[in-house]
Design a protein around this motif. Structure first.
Motif, mmCIF file in Angstrom:
data_model
loop_
_atom_site.group_PDB
_atom_site.id
_atom_site.type_symbol
_atom_site.label_atom_id
_atom_site.label_comp_id
_atom_site.label_asym_id
_atom_site.label_seq_id
_atom_site.Cartn_x
_atom_site.Cartn_y
_atom_site.Cartn_z
ATOM 1 N N TRP A 28 0.802 -1.144 0.048
ATOM 2 C CA TRP A 28 -0.135 -0.086 0.062
ATOM 3 C C TRP A 28 0.822 1.233 -0.131
ATOM 4 O O TRP A 28 0.486 2.481 0.083
ATOM 5 C CB TRP A 28 -0.904 -0.026 1.098
ATOM 6 C CG TRP A 28 -1.868 -1.009 1.141
ATOM 7 C CD1 TRP A 28 -3.088 -0.976 0.495
ATOM 8 C CD2 TRP A 28 -2.093 -2.189 1.946
ATOM 9 N NE1 TRP A 28 -3.865 -2.146 0.886
ATOM 10 C CE2 TRP A 28 -3.111 -3.002 1.637
ATOM 11 C CE3 TRP A 28 -1.117 -2.698 2.956
ATOM 12 C CZ2 TRP A 28 -3.577 -4.145 2.428
ATOM 13 C CZ3 TRP A 28 -1.457 -3.969 3.517
ATOM 14 C CH2 TRP A 28 -2.833 -4.504 3.346
ATOM 15 N N ASN A 151 2.829 9.695 -8.570
ATOM 16 C CA ASN A 151 1.799 8.767 -8.195
ATOM 17 C C ASN A 151 0.601 9.657 -7.787
ATOM 18 O O ASN A 151 0.611 10.230 -7.100
ATOM 19 C CB ASN A 151 2.264 7.836 -7.148
ATOM 20 C CG ASN A 151 1.069 6.853 -6.912
ATOM 21 O OD1 ASN A 151 0.114 6.868 -6.818
ATOM 22 N ND2 ASN A 151 1.556 5.412 -6.816
ATOM 23 N N LEU A 153 -2.016 9.287 -5.971
ATOM 24 C CA LEU A 153 -2.102 8.987 -4.483
ATOM 25 C C LEU A 153 -1.546 10.233 -3.956
ATOM 26 O O LEU A 153 -2.125 10.413 -2.771
ATOM 27 C CB LEU A 153 -1.682 7.846 -4.156
ATOM 28 C CG LEU A 153 -2.527 6.642 -4.537
ATOM 29 C CD1 LEU A 153 -1.946 5.167 -4.164
ATOM 30 C CD2 LEU A 153 -3.848 6.497 -4.399
ATOM 31 N N LEU A 156 -3.811 13.284 -3.195
ATOM 32 C CA LEU A 156 -5.076 13.160 -2.270
ATOM 33 C C LEU A 156 -4.710 13.988 -0.786
ATOM 34 O O LEU A 156 -3.571 13.909 -0.189
ATOM 35 C CB LEU A 156 -5.353 11.774 -1.824
ATOM 36 C CG LEU A 156 -5.716 10.637 -3.098
ATOM 37 C CD1 LEU A 156 -5.947 9.466 -2.442
ATOM 38 C CD2 LEU A 156 -6.925 11.274 -3.681
ATOM 39 N N LYS A 161 -7.097 10.121 1.648
ATOM 40 C CA LYS A 161 -6.463 8.996 1.947
ATOM 41 C C LYS A 161 -6.871 8.091 2.731
ATOM 42 O O LYS A 161 -7.058 6.739 2.671
ATOM 43 C CB LYS A 161 -4.912 9.452 2.154
ATOM 44 C CG LYS A 161 -4.099 9.924 1.239
ATOM 45 C CD LYS A 161 -2.582 10.457 1.581
ATOM 46 C CE LYS A 161 -1.790 11.303 0.791
ATOM 47 N NZ LYS A 161 -0.599 11.734 1.403
ATOM 48 N N VAL A 164 -9.898 6.286 0.915
ATOM 49 C CA VAL A 164 -9.174 5.214 -0.069
ATOM 50 C C VAL A 164 -8.411 4.264 0.464
ATOM 51 O O VAL A 164 -8.658 3.118 -0.148
ATOM 52 C CB VAL A 164 -8.281 6.216 -1.175
ATOM 53 C CG1 VAL A 164 -7.452 5.091 -1.993
ATOM 54 C CG2 VAL A 164 -9.214 7.347 -1.714
ATOM 55 N N LEU A 178 -11.614 7.037 -5.245
ATOM 56 C CA LEU A 178 -10.393 7.571 -6.037
ATOM 57 C C LEU A 178 -10.809 8.187 -7.187
ATOM 58 O O LEU A 178 -10.194 9.296 -7.262
ATOM 59 C CB LEU A 178 -9.604 6.173 -5.958
ATOM 60 C CG LEU A 178 -8.142 6.608 -6.813
ATOM 61 C CD1 LEU A 178 -7.369 7.355 -6.140
ATOM 62 C CD2 LEU A 178 -7.567 5.423 -7.277
ATOM 63 N N THR A 191 -1.142 2.274 -9.397
ATOM 64 C CA THR A 191 -2.138 3.068 -8.409
ATOM 65 C C THR A 191 -3.102 2.132 -8.085
ATOM 66 O O THR A 191 -3.476 2.050 -6.851
ATOM 67 C CB THR A 191 -2.356 4.382 -8.813
ATOM 68 O OG1 THR A 191 -1.431 5.132 -9.086
ATOM 69 C CG2 THR A 191 -3.394 5.192 -7.943
ATOM 70 N N THR A 194 -1.999 -0.618 -5.971
ATOM 71 C CA THR A 194 -1.648 -0.331 -4.682
ATOM 72 C C THR A 194 -2.873 0.074 -3.798
ATOM 73 O O THR A 194 -2.818 -0.325 -2.645
ATOM 74 C CB THR A 194 -0.879 1.187 -4.761
ATOM 75 O OG1 THR A 194 0.282 1.062 -5.565
ATOM 76 C CG2 THR A 194 -0.595 1.709 -3.243
ATOM 77 N N VAL A 195 -3.961 0.575 -4.215
ATOM 78 C CA VAL A 195 -5.265 0.656 -3.477
ATOM 79 C C VAL A 195 -5.691 -0.717 -3.128
ATOM 80 O O VAL A 195 -6.094 -1.021 -2.000
ATOM 81 C CB VAL A 195 -6.215 1.459 -4.423
ATOM 82 C CG1 VAL A 195 -7.353 1.424 -3.672
ATOM 83 C CG2 VAL A 195 -5.599 2.932 -4.531
#
Length: 271
Positions: A28, A151, A153, A156, A161, A164, A178, A191, A194-195
């Motif tokens: 993550w 990235n 992410l 956010l 975050k 997500v 997201l 990405t 990763t989520v």
């Protein structure tokens, strides 16, 4: 040597090394400067970089240093800090110096002969870093500070975050959030993975989220896996190569809106 632009090749090599260390699909993680990445692990980016640069430039690893370019032995050194530790065998040799600035998502590449007179006093294993004045005076730029893919992410807020990465919720719901938080931001496959870390079905869950993204946020999701969607996104300025995704506003799509919506929903349930 390959005919691809040097900037593209080196940027890809650096990004691959960083992503390898982060290992987002299992951890993550998406930020090299995160407290979740310890200093020893962060330092391994330099080691991973060496092999990725060799592969990107079609070079082979061979003595007496790391590789040979145009018949000249070259030492490859990467760092995520502000300087490079030059091993004894690389001192007074030609060095290709790669620096990764993870905070600002950029990197640079320098070429320099690291004469010992330009090196600071060594540590226990005889590695020595380079004097700052010597770098400024004698290092030749191969690639100036160049952006690395950021990235999404990182864009956010802390509150976003938390939503997500709320592992009490399903992947589909978290991916819907997201896309809603990042309209018209290209989201690479890493990405999505990763989520949905440690789950094999993250991409399928993202496809299933398309309808929810539309009904909840009014956005049409297109993905690069499907060539017609990739081409449609490209017409509106979004590069979905590498199986990337993007959630686009209807007003951006204009007369292509209904076509995009039909494309998106037609693939939303496919595996």
């Amino acid at each position: 040597m390959t005919s691809h632009p040097l900037e593209t090749l080196l940027t890809g090599a650096v990004n691959d090394a960083v992503e390898y260390v982060l290992d987002g699909a299992r951890t993550w993680r998406f930020d090299l400067n995160s407290p979740d990445v310890d200093s020893d692990e962060r330092a391994t980016v330099g080691t991973k970089l060496q092999y990725r640069v060799l592969a990107a430039l079609d070079l082979i690893k061979e003595p007496p240093l790391d590789t040979t370019i145009l018949g000249i032995a070259v030492e490859l050194k990467g760092t995520v800090r502000t300087n490079w530790m030059i091993p004894r065998e690389g001192q007074c040799q030609i060095c290709l110096l790669i620096q990764v600035d993870a905070k600002n998502d950029r990197h640079q590449v320098l070429l320099m002969r690291t004469h010992r007179i330009w090196l600071n006093r060594g540590n226990g294993d005889q590695k020595r870093n380079i004097m700052a004045d010597a770098i400024r005076t004698y290092a030749l730029p191969v690639l100036p500070w160049t952006p690395l893919p950021r990235n999404p992410l990182k864009l956010l807020t802390s509150e976003q975050k938390a939503v997500v990465f709320n592992l009490k919720e399903g992947i589909k719901r978290r991916l819907t959030a997201l896309f809603g938080y990042l309209p018209e931001v290209v989201i690479p496959r890493i990405t999505i993975e990763t989520v949905g870390a440690n789950r094999k079905d993250a991409a399928r869950r993202a496809r299933e989220a398309k309808f929810d993204v539309y009904t909840q946020h009014g956005l049409v999701v297109l993905m690069g896996t499907w060539i017609p969607q990739q081409e449609l996104a490209a017409r509106h300025g979004f590069d979905l190569s590498g199986e990337a995704w993007v959630a686009i506003r209807p007003e951006t799509l204009g007369t292509d809106f209904e076509v995009a919506k039909a494309m998106s929903f037609a693939t939303s349930q496919r595996t």
